[in-house]
Design an enzyme around this catalytic site. Structure first.
Site, PDB file in Angstrom:
ATOM      1  N   THR A  37       4.200   9.182  -8.682  1.00  0.00           N
ATOM      2  CA  THR A  37       5.324   9.718  -8.298  1.00  0.00           C
ATOM      3  C   THR A  37       6.467   9.328  -9.622  1.00  0.00           C
ATOM      4  OG1 THR A  37       7.289   9.141  -6.967  1.00  0.00           O
ATOM      5  CG2 THR A  37       5.821   7.258  -7.643  1.00  0.00           C
TER       6      THR A  37
ATOM      7  N   HIS B 105      -4.154  -4.817  -2.422  1.00  0.00           N
ATOM      8  CA  HIS B 105      -4.897  -6.078  -2.909  1.00  0.00           C
ATOM      9  C   HIS B 105      -5.904  -6.388  -2.387  1.00  0.00           C
ATOM     10  CE1 HIS B 105      -5.180  -9.141  -5.855  1.00  0.00           C
ATOM     11  NE2 HIS B 105      -4.374  -9.876  -5.650  1.00  0.00           N
TER      12      HIS B 105
END
Length: 412
Positions: free
Chosen positions: A331, A383
């Site tokens: 992006t 994560h």
């Protein structure tokens, strides 16, 4: 002969659609392949063209109605002559709606509905000159009984906008102090609701963390300056920054496959290809068309595909196939001047790369302070499966490629 117009076959991931805008009303002539209605799904707006030439005989749903795959939404009388405006039957499916042309001063469906519903004592005075207004402004003019010719327009070429009419009604355009402070409650579009759902899904289902780095784009800019004209002459497209980032990301994804992976329950799915979603801003919200197999694409292929997607997005022509899939996202908030941000992961993907605006900043190079075109880059990642070490090394690898584009072109 009557011909049924149906909702197109929708993919399994899309359960239904909403009637966004009718472009024809009952009695209107329609040509073969001419767009009749826009259908809004969770992902894209679909155009439904006429399969025959004829006249609209019936519209079975009003705007805002929910329809399903293969449901009949309109009937066209094939080959019939166009009905005259003063004899046209009611537009839309609402019962008891006055015929088109029955209200000379308010010929549009919105005006007719408003007039029919309003009590006699509260109906607005007839308003002339509303035909040239866009739908939202026209409805406001009719609702508040405003003559647009009395309103100073602030739109392009002096056009009267909805905001002009709202301000006029509140007394602001006349310089009246202490006027009303207008508010407007508008339902979310289906695409906006879907975006909101996806963002909350990402927030609630991923353990998101963001790492940052900065890149000196001096060599990339020098390469674009040196080869840009020849590149455009040969391939018919400009050499942009996105192809460098997409190619660098695809190379890095091959080295760090966990960044390209996704979570499915208790399993990790590793993808042996780089299908990179490119975030594109449209009037209806952010969409992410997918570049397939970027690891096998050249710079010209990437730029041409991005240009094609950008045009489709502007014209509202993106298909569901264009948007589905994707193993990683890029992006570019720098387009709008963003200096730094934390992009949000797009599930089921596990990572997203954020580009930002390029700013000349002082850096130390060979012991001397020099000005260099610098960009902050950000990698947000899940994560749960991506350790900080892999994320940082992935980001550093992209930095190294962009600061040494000749090595990137050699696959090093």
């Amino acid at each position: 002969m009557a011909t049924e117009i149906k909702v197109p076959v929708l993919p399994e991931s899309v359960s239904d659609a909403t009637i966004a805008t009718w472009h024809k009303k009952v009695g209107d002539a329609v040509a073969r392949d001419e767009n009749i209605v826009d259908l809004e799904t969770d992902k894209v707006v679909l155009e439904v063209p006429s399969t025959v030439e004829g006249v609209i005989k019936e519209l079975k749903f009003e705007e805002g109605a929910t329809v399903n795959s293969q449901q009949v939404i309109a009937i066209i009388e094939e080959g019939a002559a166009a009905a005259k405006a003063d004899a046209a039957p009611a537009a839309g499916a609402a019962k008891g709606e006055p015929a088109a042309g029955a209200q000379e001063v308010m010929p549009k469906a919105e005006a007719a509905k408003l007039e029919a519903k309003a009590p006699a004592s509260t109906r607005p005075a007839p308003v002339g000159g509303t035909d040239a207004l866009p739908p939202g402004a026209r409805f406001t003019a009719v609702k508040d009984g405003i003559d647009p010719s009395q309103v100073e327009g602030t739109g392009r070429r002096g056009a009267v906008t909805k905001e002009d009419l709202v301000n006029y009604a509140s007394g602001k355009s006349a310089g009246v102090s202490g006027g009303a402070r207008p508010e407007e409650r508008v339902p979310m579009t289906r695409i906006r609701k879907r975006i909101a759902e996806r963002l909350m899904q990402s927030k609630n289902s991923t353990a998101m963390l963001t790492s940052f780095n900065e890149v000196n784009l001096g060599k990339v800019m020098a390469m674009r300056k040196e080869l840009g004209e020849a590149f455009q002459k040969q391939y018919g497209v400009k050499l942009g920054f996105m192809s460098f980032f997409a190619k660098a990301a695809a190379n890095a994804l091959q080295k760090y496959p966990v960044v390209n992976a996704s979570v499915d329950g208790d399993d990790i799915i590793y993808h042996g290809y780089s299908d990179i979603s490119i975030a594109v801003s449209t009037e209806k919200g952010l969409v992410t068309p997918v570049l397939r197999n970027v690891e096998r694409m050249g710079f010209a292929d990437i730029e041409l595909q991005i240009g094609d997607y950008a045009k489709k997005a502007r014209d509202g022509k993106l298909s569901l196939d264009d948007l589905q899939g994707g193993t990683f996202t890029i992006t570019n908030g720098g387009t709008f001047g963003s200096l730094m941000s934390t992009p949000i992961v797009n599930p089921p993907q596990s990572a997203i790369l954020g580009m930002h605006t390029i700013k000349e900043r002082p850096i130390v190079e060979n012991g001397a302070v020099v000005a260099a075109p610098m960009m902050y880059i950000a990698l947000s990642y899940d994560h749960r499966i991506i350790d900080g070490k892999d994320a940082v090394l992935f980001l550093v690898d992209i930095k190294d490629q962009l600061e040494n584009p000749h090595r990137m072109l050699l696959g090093m």
